[in-house]
Write a protein that holds these residues in place. Structure first.
Motif, PDB file in Angstrom:
ATOM      1  N   THR A   1       0.934  -1.275   0.072  1.00  0.00           N
ATOM      2  CA  THR A   1      -0.127   0.038  -0.042  1.00  0.00           C
ATOM      3  C   THR A   1       1.319   1.474  -0.107  1.00  0.00           C
ATOM      4  O   THR A   1       0.308   2.463   0.281  1.00  0.00           O
ATOM      5  N   ASN A   2       1.985   1.196  -0.401  1.00  0.00           N
ATOM      6  CA  ASN A   2       3.027   2.290  -0.084  1.00  0.00           C
ATOM      7  C   ASN A   2       4.320   2.076  -1.340  1.00  0.00           C
ATOM      8  O   ASN A   2       4.397   0.163  -1.648  1.00  0.00           O
ATOM      9  N   LEU A   3       4.862   3.127  -1.885  1.00  0.00           N
ATOM     10  CA  LEU A   3       5.939   2.802  -2.783  1.00  0.00           C
ATOM     11  C   LEU A   3       6.865   4.709  -2.043  1.00  0.00           C
ATOM     12  O   LEU A   3       7.381   5.301  -2.935  1.00  0.00           O
ATOM     13  N   THR A   4       7.487   4.090  -0.865  1.00  0.00           N
ATOM     14  CA  THR A   4       8.692   4.963  -0.003  1.00  0.00           C
ATOM     15  C   THR A   4       9.152   4.415   0.624  1.00  0.00           C
ATOM     16  O   THR A   4       9.248   3.950   1.899  1.00  0.00           O
ATOM     17  N   SER A   5      10.634   4.247   0.489  1.00  0.00           N
ATOM     18  CA  SER A   5      12.199   3.814   1.147  1.00  0.00           C
ATOM     19  C   SER A   5      11.453   4.309   2.479  1.00  0.00           C
ATOM     20  O   SER A   5      11.270   3.585   3.957  1.00  0.00           O
ATOM     21  N   ALA A   6      12.051   5.841   2.531  1.00  0.00           N
ATOM     22  CA  ALA A   6      11.755   6.780   4.093  1.00  0.00           C
ATOM     23  C   ALA A   6      11.041   6.741   4.559  1.00  0.00           C
ATOM     24  O   ALA A   6      11.209   6.301   6.092  1.00  0.00           O
ATOM     25  N   GLY A   7       9.989   6.826   4.430  1.00  0.00           N
ATOM     26  CA  GLY A   7       8.983   6.844   4.858  1.00  0.00           C
ATOM     27  C   GLY A   7       8.064   5.073   5.438  1.00  0.00           C
ATOM     28  O   GLY A   7       7.804   5.791   6.664  1.00  0.00           O
TER      29      GLY A   7
END
Length: 235
Positions: free
Chosen positions: A46-52
């Motif tokens: 459901t996400n595509l953000t490493s740092a987040g």
């Protein structure tokens, strides 16, 4: 349509390959830190953000509240909103809103750079091709990391916890070495974090809000000290 899709796949292939080891680390750390396999995988699905995701996982494990978690990830991922707005000026105006929402989900630092180099108007086929393999690579890496984590000895799982800190250091050190401005902003963020950590009258502030304040304050000071000149923006 098909030609654009194939070009998008070709452009997104190296991004997807590069995402696999990063998401593998995320999945490994998520499960070894106590999250169930399904939870670690659903975070990446459901996400595509490493740092987040890494920051959000740390807050979850620290018992942070929903508001704190949401605000922290919002600040960290705010750049994707700006990237999507910038890219929307180059996308074919005939593309319906529901397709644009899918594109927005697939916008990352890497896919934005690649898409921004495409000659406008950018077609839907190209954007779909561009984001598919990065999404697949990110989720496949996470799933593999989650599953392998449970097969390793506990001592090795605990030792791998340092990988998260090593990853962040690997991100900031090269940038700090190349730019004194970046180094100063990093130092400002560290100083602000230390003030919250060691000043008794600020000890009630949770770790999540410390990250938010340090991030926003350091970025604001950097923008004030090092404003981007108009000629630099047009380069």
């Amino acid at each position: 349509m098909q030609d654009g899709f194939k070009r998008g796949l070709k452009s997104g292939l190296p991004i997807g390959i590069g995402y696999f080891p990063v998401s593998f680390t995320f999945g490994f750390l998520a499960v070894s830190s106590g999250l169930p396999i399904w939870a670690g995988f659903m975070i990446s699905l459901t996400n595509l953000t490493s740092a987040g995701q890494f920051a959000g996982m740390n807050l979850m494990l620290a018992g942070a509240g929903y508001g704190e978690l949401g605000l922290t990830t919002f600040v960290i991922n705010l750049r994707y909103m700006l990237m999507s707005l910038a890219l929307s000026q180059k996308i074919d105006g005939k593309i319906p809103i529901w397709k644009r929402l899918i594109f927005a989900f697939g916008i990352t630092d890497e896919t934005f750079v690649v898409a921004s180099m495409e000659k406008p108007p950018i077609k839907a086929g190209y954007m779909f091709g561009l984001i598919i393999l990065p999404i697949v690579g990110w989720n496949a890496g996470t799933l593999c990391g989650c599953c392998i984590s449970g097969l390793l000895p506990q001592a090795l799982q605990n030792a791998m916890g340092i990988a998260l800190y090593a990853m962040f250091i690997a991100i900031i050190i090269p940038a700090a070495r190349e730019s004194a401005k970046v180094l100063l902003i990093i130092i400002i963020a560290v100083v602000i974090t230390c003030i919250f950590r060691y000043m008794p009258f600020l000890s009630f502030v949770s770790s999540g809000f410390r990250i938010i304040v340090a991030t926003v304050a350091a970025a604001a000071v950097g923008a004030w000290l090092f404003p981007k000149k108009e000629e630099e923006e047009n380069e």
